[in-house]
Design an enzyme around this catalytic site. Structure first.
Site, PDB file in Angstrom:
ATOM      1  N   ASP A  97    -117.677 -42.117  19.329  1.00 50.91           N
ATOM      2  CA  ASP A  97    -116.240 -42.073  19.616  1.00 50.91           C
ATOM      3  C   ASP A  97    -115.836 -40.698  20.150  1.00 50.91           C
ATOM      4  O   ASP A  97    -115.998 -39.689  19.459  1.00 50.91           O
ATOM      5  CB  ASP A  97    -115.472 -42.386  18.330  1.00 50.91           C
ATOM      6  CG  ASP A  97    -114.041 -42.810  18.593  1.00 50.91           C
ATOM      7  OD1 ASP A  97    -113.572 -42.628  19.730  1.00 50.91           O
ATOM      8  OD2 ASP A  97    -113.409 -43.316  17.671  1.00 50.91           O
ATOM      9  N   ASP A  98    -115.325 -40.670  21.377  1.00 44.83           N
ATOM     10  CA  ASP A  98    -114.805 -39.433  21.992  1.00 44.83           C
ATOM     11  C   ASP A  98    -115.885 -38.412  22.335  1.00 44.83           C
ATOM     12  O   ASP A  98    -115.583 -37.210  22.474  1.00 44.83           O
ATOM     13  CB  ASP A  98    -113.768 -38.752  21.091  1.00 44.83           C
ATOM     14  CG  ASP A  98    -112.469 -39.515  20.974  1.00 44.83           C
ATOM     15  OD1 ASP A  98    -112.369 -40.603  21.562  1.00 44.83           O
ATOM     16  OD2 ASP A  98    -111.564 -39.040  20.264  1.00 44.83           O
TER      17      ASP A  98
ATOM     18  N   CYS B 198    -109.948 -45.707  23.461  1.00 46.68           N
ATOM     19  CA  CYS B 198    -111.041 -46.391  22.775  1.00 46.68           C
ATOM     20  C   CYS B 198    -111.041 -47.913  22.764  1.00 46.68           C
ATOM     21  O   CYS B 198    -112.018 -48.545  23.147  1.00 46.68           O
ATOM     22  CB  CYS B 198    -111.162 -45.856  21.360  1.00 46.68           C
ATOM     23  SG  CYS B 198    -109.596 -45.685  20.496  1.00 46.68           S
TER      24      CYS B 198
ATOM     25  N   HIS C  79    -111.758 -51.360  15.421  1.00 49.47           N
ATOM     26  CA  HIS C  79    -110.580 -51.003  16.214  1.00 49.47           C
ATOM     27  C   HIS C  79    -110.226 -52.036  17.276  1.00 49.47           C
ATOM     28  O   HIS C  79    -109.727 -51.702  18.353  1.00 49.47           O
ATOM     29  CB  HIS C  79    -110.800 -49.624  16.859  1.00 49.47           C
ATOM     30  CG  HIS C  79    -109.507 -48.901  17.117  1.00 49.47           C
ATOM     31  ND1 HIS C  79    -109.413 -47.859  18.010  1.00 49.47           N
ATOM     32  CD2 HIS C  79    -108.262 -49.066  16.615  1.00 49.47           C
ATOM     33  CE1 HIS C  79    -108.176 -47.412  18.046  1.00 49.47           C
ATOM     34  NE2 HIS C  79    -107.458 -48.130  17.213  1.00 49.47           N
TER      35      HIS C  79
ATOM     36  N   ASP D 226    -117.302 -44.078  24.084  1.00 53.01           N
ATOM     37  CA  ASP D 226    -116.211 -44.981  24.470  1.00 53.01           C
ATOM     38  C   ASP D 226    -115.212 -44.361  25.441  1.00 53.01           C
ATOM     39  O   ASP D 226    -114.394 -45.072  26.031  1.00 53.01           O
ATOM     40  CB  ASP D 226    -115.483 -45.517  23.235  1.00 53.01           C
ATOM     41  CG  ASP D 226    -114.762 -44.432  22.447  1.00 53.01           C
ATOM     42  OD1 ASP D 226    -115.026 -43.235  22.673  1.00 53.01           O
ATOM     43  OD2 ASP D 226    -113.946 -44.780  21.577  1.00 53.01           O
ATOM     44  N   ASN D 227    -115.235 -43.060  25.597  1.00 51.13           N
ATOM     45  CA  ASN D 227    -114.378 -42.377  26.578  1.00 51.13           C
ATOM     46  C   ASN D 227    -114.766 -40.900  26.603  1.00 51.13           C
ATOM     47  O   ASN D 227    -115.676 -40.483  25.880  1.00 51.13           O
ATOM     48  CB  ASN D 227    -112.884 -42.538  26.260  1.00 51.13           C
ATOM     49  CG  ASN D 227    -112.500 -42.255  24.836  1.00 51.13           C
ATOM     50  OD1 ASN D 227    -112.069 -43.148  24.102  1.00 51.13           O
ATOM     51  ND2 ASN D 227    -112.657 -41.004  24.395  1.00 51.13           N
TER      52      ASN D 227
END
Length: 488
Positions: A43-44, A83, A150, A301-302
């Protein structure tokens, strides 16, 4: 010519080694088994936040080793700059705009004082979608989602409702309240004045660190799944905020001079804990004699969060549609298929992982499901350096608080990238082959190319039913709109 010959002989040598490995296993009488699949979704994590991606600051030896043993993509993209839409694209093989799931969940109401009304979006992964997990479970795979979900909540949008036999720590929320037990969260629900309280894991012990605990669960799942093929979807909560890490790892980075740091000390420690997690999973596969029968995929995810890391030389950060917001790491280790150490420059995206995993499991593709994804296997085994010609698309009809983020649509075709922004209105065109930092807007000089790309982008939006933004009749330019906040 020398470069081409060098690449040719590298392919020949690697294919010879792979063929020898396959023949040796056949000679031993080993019965072929379906490939297991482990998919890490961090994540991130920024594009340059790994040693193998060019960072001299973050220490990621296990992920770097994975890149040496597999294929590393230089031009891999997340399907969205935030996300939830990327996770939906990965699970379905469809663009977020086609799914009508284009913003992080649950986000909040559109801002009544903004210049434009935001596009509508759904608040959970549709139960009608036949997910990657469902496709694999139907073929006899044991499936687990361990970590961040999420993509909705009860009564029908949790992992167990979308093909996963096991769901550990996955709920509607995008972050833990804390990375240390008891992991409790207390969150202001945007625009409502109400609060949500949650806990990603009810049990644990004092001092327990979430990244480590999730890895414990992943190790256990692998050890319990030796007798049948398995799909381990491992979407870590790290390295998302809150920025929290183990003190002993933070201390290792304190000796690095400030001018040599790529990001915050605590973030560097979080990245290292993710690397430790990857190392433990790889070690478990080896100890269980599953490493040669398991495809391992690692991605994000990003792009990286602006207040945690630097995405340079890429422009901007998470939430924005410049390269820093959407270009991400992607590594694929596929024994006997992926050429070790191969670097691929072909643009690929999150939707491609669905059909690629089906191919790894030797299952028929489902083109009517993963409409926007293609099988990456030809790039992995060297049979092709290019996919059939295609463009990649993004659509984000929303506002958010990340720097450099504005409502926009994007198309990348070959080295060219066009961004259409809605507020403020504008067109930007970049030649990524010569300007990876997106410093020179060529829209005014490359007028023919700009018009062609904009026309293709418009056709795509119509095809997928992308939500439009319309003028807000209640907009008052004299008022400064209140920002949507997702902070505790």
């Amino acid at each position: 010519m020398k470069t081409r010959l060098k690449y040719f002989w590298q392919i020949v040598f690697c294919l010879t080694v792979l063929l020898g490995s396959v023949l040796a296993r056949l000679a031993d009488g080993a019965e072929p088994k379906p490939m297991n699949i482990v998919l890490f979704l961090i994540d991130d994590l920024g594009w340059r936040d790994l040693g193998c991606q060019g960072s001299a600051y973050y220490q990621t030896p296990h992920i770097d080793r994975l890149a040496q043993e597999g294929v590393r993509f230089t031009d891999a993209y997340a399907a969205c700059a935030v996300c939830s839409p990327t996770r939906a694209a990965l699970m379905t093989g469809k663009y977020p705009a086609r799914l009508l799931l284009t913003d992080w969940l649950p986000s909040g109401r559109w801002n009544p004082k903004a210049k434009l009304r935001e596009g509508r979006f759904i608040r959970g992964l549709p139960i009608e979608e036949f997910t990657l997990a469902e496709a694999l479970r139907e073929a006899g795979y044991r499936t687990a989602s361990i970590g961040k979900w999420h993509l909705g909540s009860e009564p029908f949008s949790l992992p167990e409702h979308h093909g996963f036999d096991v769901n550990i720590a996955g709920n509607a929320h995008g972050a833990p309240g804390s990375y240390f037990f008891p992991y409790q969260g207390n969150w202001l629900i945007p625009t409502t004045g109400l609060r949500a309280k949650w806990n990603v894991l009810a049990d644990g012990k004092p001092g327990e660190y979430l990244t480590d605990r999730l890895t414990d669960e992943a190790v256990t799942f692998i050890q319990e799944s030796r007798d049948k093929p398995f799909f381990l979807y491992f979407p870590h909560y790290g390295v998302h905020t809150p920025l929290q890490a183990k003190e002993d790892i933070i201390a290792r980075y304190e000796t690095v001079p400030e001018d040599q740091r790529q990001g915050k000390l605590v973030y560097a420690a979080m990245v290292q804990s993710i690397d430790d997690s990857v190392g433990r999973v790889l070690a478990t596969l080896e100890e269980s004699q599953l490493d040669q029968n398991t495809v391992v995929i690692f991605t994000s995810d990003n792009g990286g969060f602006y207040n945690a890391t630097s995405n340079a030389p890429l422009r901007a950060n998470k939430g924005a549609y410049y390269e820093g917001g959407i270009r991400v790491p992607l590594i694929v280790k596929w024994p006997d298929i992926a050429i070790p150490g191969l670097i691929v420059n072909e643009p690929v995206t999150s939707t491609d992982l669905y059909p690629t995993c089906l191919a790894a499991a030797e299952l028929p593709l489902r083109p009517n499901q993963h409409l926007d994804g293609v099988n990456l296997k030809p790039l992995l085994n060297g049979t092709s350096q290019r996919l059939p010609q295609r463009s990649l698309f993004w659509h984000y009809p929303h506002y958010n608080d990340h720097p450099s983020s504005v409502p926009s649509s994007v198309i990348r075709k070959g080295p060219w990238k066009l961004i259409e922004t809605f507020d403020p209105e504008g067109i930007e065109l970049y030649d990524l082959a010569n300007d990876i930092g997106e410093t020179k807007n060529l829209a005014a000089t490359e007028t023919t190319r700009t018009a062609e790309l904009l026309e293709e982008l418009n056709r795509w939006r119509v095809t997928v039913g992308a939500e439009r933004m319309f003028p807000n009749p209640d907009f008052d330019p004299s008022e400064v709109p209140a920002k949507k906040s997702k902070k505790k």
